[in-house]
Design a protein around this motif. Structure first.
Motif, PDB file in Angstrom:
ATOM      1  N   LEU A   1       0.354  -4.724  -7.909  1.00 28.19           N
ATOM      2  CA  LEU A   1       1.137  -3.607  -8.449  1.00 28.19           C
ATOM      3  C   LEU A   1       1.100  -3.635  -9.974  1.00 28.19           C
ATOM      4  O   LEU A   1       0.903  -2.590 -10.613  1.00 28.19           O
ATOM      5  CB  LEU A   1       2.588  -3.700  -7.955  1.00 28.19           C
ATOM      6  N   ALA A   2       1.262  -4.813 -10.557  1.00 25.64           N
ATOM      7  CA  ALA A   2       1.274  -4.928 -12.020  1.00 25.64           C
ATOM      8  C   ALA A   2      -0.043  -4.446 -12.610  1.00 25.64           C
ATOM      9  O   ALA A   2      -0.072  -3.726 -13.616  1.00 25.64           O
ATOM     10  CB  ALA A   2       1.547  -6.377 -12.415  1.00 25.64           C
ATOM     11  N   ALA A   3      -1.159  -4.842 -11.970  1.00 27.41           N
ATOM     12  CA  ALA A   3      -2.480  -4.448 -12.483  1.00 27.41           C
ATOM     13  C   ALA A   3      -2.630  -2.933 -12.453  1.00 27.41           C
ATOM     14  O   ALA A   3      -3.152  -2.325 -13.392  1.00 27.41           O
ATOM     15  CB  ALA A   3      -3.577  -5.115 -11.651  1.00 27.41           C
ATOM     16  N   LEU A   4      -2.141  -2.292 -11.390  1.00 28.28           N
ATOM     17  CA  LEU A   4      -2.253  -0.829 -11.296  1.00 28.28           C
ATOM     18  C   LEU A   4      -1.306  -0.164 -12.292  1.00 28.28           C
ATOM     19  O   LEU A   4      -1.665   0.827 -12.936  1.00 28.28           O
ATOM     20  CB  LEU A   4      -1.953  -0.365  -9.864  1.00 28.28           C
TER      21      LEU A   4
ATOM     22  N   LEU B   1       3.624   5.454  -6.605  1.00 32.21           N
ATOM     23  CA  LEU B   1       3.819   5.068  -8.011  1.00 32.21           C
ATOM     24  C   LEU B   1       3.794   6.277  -8.949  1.00 32.21           C
ATOM     25  O   LEU B   1       4.365   6.235 -10.046  1.00 32.21           O
ATOM     26  CB  LEU B   1       2.746   4.051  -8.450  1.00 32.21           C
ATOM     27  N   HIS B   2       3.142   7.371  -8.507  1.00 34.79           N
ATOM     28  CA  HIS B   2       3.064   8.563  -9.375  1.00 34.79           C
ATOM     29  C   HIS B   2       4.447   9.180  -9.618  1.00 34.79           C
ATOM     30  O   HIS B   2       4.609   9.981 -10.528  1.00 34.79           O
ATOM     31  CB  HIS B   2       2.118   9.607  -8.759  1.00 34.79           C
TER      32      HIS B   2
ATOM     33  N   ALA C   1       0.841  -1.208   0.000  1.00 35.58           N
ATOM     34  CA  ALA C   1       0.000   0.000   0.000  1.00 35.58           C
ATOM     35  C   ALA C   1       0.873   1.254   0.000  1.00 35.58           C
ATOM     36  O   ALA C   1       0.588   2.225  -0.725  1.00 35.58           O
ATOM     37  CB  ALA C   1      -0.930  -0.009   1.211  1.00 35.58           C
ATOM     38  N   LEU C   2       1.957   1.226   0.782  1.00 35.27           N
ATOM     39  CA  LEU C   2       2.846   2.401   0.831  1.00 35.27           C
ATOM     40  C   LEU C   2       3.525   2.608  -0.538  1.00 35.27           C
ATOM     41  O   LEU C   2       3.649   3.745  -1.006  1.00 35.27           O
ATOM     42  CB  LEU C   2       3.899   2.211   1.930  1.00 35.27           C
TER      43      LEU C   2
ATOM     44  N   LEU D   1      11.387   8.272  -0.672  1.00 34.98           N
ATOM     45  CA  LEU D   1      10.174   9.010  -1.047  1.00 34.98           C
ATOM     46  C   LEU D   1       9.234   9.166   0.140  1.00 34.98           C
ATOM     47  O   LEU D   1       8.579  10.190   0.299  1.00 34.98           O
ATOM     48  CB  LEU D   1       9.434   8.282  -2.185  1.00 34.98           C
ATOM     49  N   VAL D   2       9.143   8.119   0.951  1.00 37.48           N
ATOM     50  CA  VAL D   2       8.267   8.163   2.117  1.00 37.48           C
ATOM     51  C   VAL D   2       8.740   7.107   3.106  1.00 37.48           C
ATOM     52  O   VAL D   2       9.364   6.117   2.705  1.00 37.48           O
ATOM     53  CB  VAL D   2       6.785   7.919   1.694  1.00 37.48           C
ATOM     54  N   ARG D   3       8.456   7.336   4.366  1.00 37.87           N
ATOM     55  CA  ARG D   3       8.742   6.282   5.341  1.00 37.87           C
ATOM     56  C   ARG D   3       7.634   6.301   6.382  1.00 37.87           C
ATOM     57  O   ARG D   3       7.074   7.352   6.701  1.00 37.87           O
ATOM     58  CB  ARG D   3      10.146   6.478   5.911  1.00 37.87           C
ATOM     59  N   ASP D   4       7.277   5.121   6.905  1.00 40.00           N
ATOM     60  CA  ASP D   4       6.347   5.072   8.045  1.00 40.00           C
ATOM     61  C   ASP D   4       7.046   4.307   9.174  1.00 40.00           C
ATOM     62  O   ASP D   4       8.268   4.158   9.151  1.00 40.00           O
ATOM     63  CB  ASP D   4       4.978   4.489   7.643  1.00 40.00           C
ATOM     64  N   ASN D   5       6.280   3.819  10.141  1.00 37.80           N
ATOM     65  CA  ASN D   5       6.922   3.152  11.288  1.00 37.80           C
ATOM     66  C   ASN D   5       7.663   1.880  10.899  1.00 37.80           C
ATOM     67  O   ASN D   5       8.531   1.416  11.630  1.00 37.80           O
ATOM     68  CB  ASN D   5       5.872   2.800  12.344  1.00 37.80           C
ATOM     69  N   HIS D   6       7.292   1.276   9.778  1.00 39.24           N
ATOM     70  CA  HIS D   6       7.883  -0.013   9.401  1.00 39.24           C
ATOM     71  C   HIS D   6       8.692   0.049   8.106  1.00 39.24           C
ATOM     72  O   HIS D   6       9.739  -0.571   7.994  1.00 39.24           O
ATOM     73  CB  HIS D   6       6.786  -1.062   9.220  1.00 39.24           C
TER      74      HIS D   6
END
Ligand SMILES: C[S@@+](CC[C@H](N)C(=O)[O-])C[C@H]1O[C@@H](n2cnc3c(N)ncnc32)[C@H](O)[C@@H]1O
Length: 327
Positions: free
Chosen positions: A205-208, A185-186, A179-180, A313-318
Motif C-alpha cells: 500500500l505504501a509503495a502505491l 485508494l482513489h 486488493a479491495l 465504500l465497497v464490500r465483498d463476501n468477506h
C-alpha cells in the motif's frame, strides 16, 4: 511451555545462545540466570522486544545479528512456516558449525510440516514427548542450505515488485483484503500532508501511495515487515518500526490507510486494531481521512463512526472498506 523448553535444552553451550520471539522475556531471563554464555534475544515484534530491555541480555535488531555464530537457538514456534524456514536457514548458514535449534509450541498449533521445514536446514530433527499440551522440536547438524529470504515477486497488475521476509503477512502475495483496499485508494483527497500506511507489512500500500503522495510514512511493529517494506518501497517511503501511531503528534496526519492486524501470534484479537482506530482519531487533522479494510464481522464500524462521518465504500463476501472523515 517455557518450562518444557528449558527442561529440554540439555547441556548449555559455552558460546552464544539466541532466543527468538520470547513474548514475555521469561526464556531469556532464565537462560541468562543459568549460564555465563552470552544470551542474545530477538523479537520480531517491537512490543515484545520492549519487554526484554530490562533483562540485561543483548537485544538484536534482526535475525542475522541474533544468529551469527550462535551455538544454540531457542524459540517458540512461529505460526508461519515461512518464518520458521527463514529462522532455520539463517541459523544453519551463519550459526556455529555445531548449532542446534530447540523450538517449543502448543501441540494443537504444531504440524508435521514444521518438522519438514526444519529438516530442510538440519540433518536430524526429532520431537520430544508432549507435556501439558506442549511439545518441543530438536534440530541439529546444520546443512549447507541456500537462503531464499527475502523473497520477491513482480505483480504485473500493480507494476510493483514485492519483497518479503518469512515472518511477513501474506509473503509476496497480494492479500484479498489489501486488493479491495487498493481498489478504493482513489477516494483519498489530494494532500501535501503526511499519509500513513499503518501496519504496512511488505509495504504494498505504501509503495502505491508514494506514486501519488509526496509524504508517505509506513509503520509496522514487525522487524521483518519493516525490512521487507524498505525493499518494496525502495526509498520512496519513510518506513518506521513502531507500535501503531504512538510516535505521531496530535493532529499531524492528513490520511491513514490500513489493513489492520486481526491476530496477535496465533490468537484472533481485535485489541490492537481498536487501539489503532482510537489513535487515528488523535493524530488525524480535522477533515483528515481514515481508509480501512476489515473482515465484515469485526466490531469496528461503531468505533469508526465515533471518529467522524463514515461510509462503506465497497464490500465483498468477506471484507468491507470504509472511509472516515475526522470531525
Ligand atoms: C493484515 S496485515 C496487513 C499488512 C499489509 N498492510 C498488507 O495489506 O499486506 C497487518 C499488519 O499490521 C502489523 N501490526 C500488528 N500490530 C501492529 C501495531 N501495534 N503497530 C503497527 N503495526 C502492527 C502486522 O505486523 C502486519 O504487518
Amino acid at each position: 511451555m517455557d518450562l518444557l523448553l528449558l527442561d529440554e535444552l540439555g547441556e548449555l553451550p559455552s558460546g552464544r545462545i539466541a532466543v527468538l520471539d520470547d513474548a514475555h522475556g521469561a526464556l531469556a531471563a532464565a537462560l541468562a540466570d543459568r549460564t555465563s554464555s552470552s544470551v542474545v534475544a530477538h523479537s520480531d515484534s517491537l512490543v515484545n522486544e520492549r519487554r526484554l530491555t530490562h533483562l540485561g541480555v543483548e537485544i538484536a535488531a534482526d535475525l542475522t545479528s541474533a544468529l551469527v555464530g550462535t551455538q544454540l537457538v531457542v524459540l517458540r514456534l512461529p505460526k508461519s512456516l515461512d518464518a520458521l524456514d527463514e529462522m532455520a536457514r539463517t541459523a544453519a548458514q551463519i550459526g556455529a558449525n555445531d548449532v542446534r535449534l530447540v523450538a517449543g509450541g502448543r501441540t494443537k498449533h504444531m504440524t508435521p510440516s514444521m518438522n519438514a521445514v526444519l529438516a530442510t536446514s538440519f540433518e536430524e530433527v526429532r520431537a520430544s514427548l508432549g507435556r501439558q499440551k506442549s511439545r518441543v522440536l530438536h534440530a541439529a547438524g546444520p546443512k549447507a542450505v541456500k537462503q531464499p529470504w527475502p523473497q520477491q515477486r513482480h505483480h504485473d497488475d500493480l507494476g510493483l515488485t514485492v519483497h518479503a521476509h518469512g515472518a511477513v503477512f501474506a509473503g509476496t502475495r497480494l492479500d484479498a483484503g489489501t486488493a479491495l483496499l487498493i481498489s478504493q485508494l482513489h477516494h483519498l483527497t489530494d494532500t501535501e500532508g503526511t499519509v500513513v500506511d499503518l501496519g504496512c507489512g511488505t509495504g504494498i500500500l505504501a509503495a502505491l501511495l508514494a506514486r501519488r503522495f509526496a509524504n508517505v510514512t509506513a509503520v509496522d511493529v514487525s522487524a521483518a515487515a519493516v525490512a521487507s517494506a524498505r525493499l518494496t518501497t525502495s526509498g520512496s517511503v519513510d518506513v518506521r518500526r513502531a507500535d501503531g501511531l504512538s510516535e505521531f503528534a496530535d493532529a499531524s496526519i492528513a490520511a491513514v490507510v490500513s489493513n489492520p492486524p486481526f491476530h496477535v501470534g496465533t490468537t484472533k484479537d481485535s485489541t490492537p486494531t481498536l487501539k489503532m482506530i482510537k489513535d487515528a482519531g488523535r493524530v488525524l487533522i480535522s477533515g483528515g481521512e481514515l481508509l480501512m479494510v476489515f473482515n465484515a464481522h469485526l466490531p469496528y464500524l461503531p468505533r469508526l463512526k465515533a471518529l467522524g462521518r463514515t461510509n462503506i465504500l465497497v464490500r465483498d463476501n468477506h471484507y468491507v472498506v470504509t472511509r472516515t472523515i475526522r470531525d
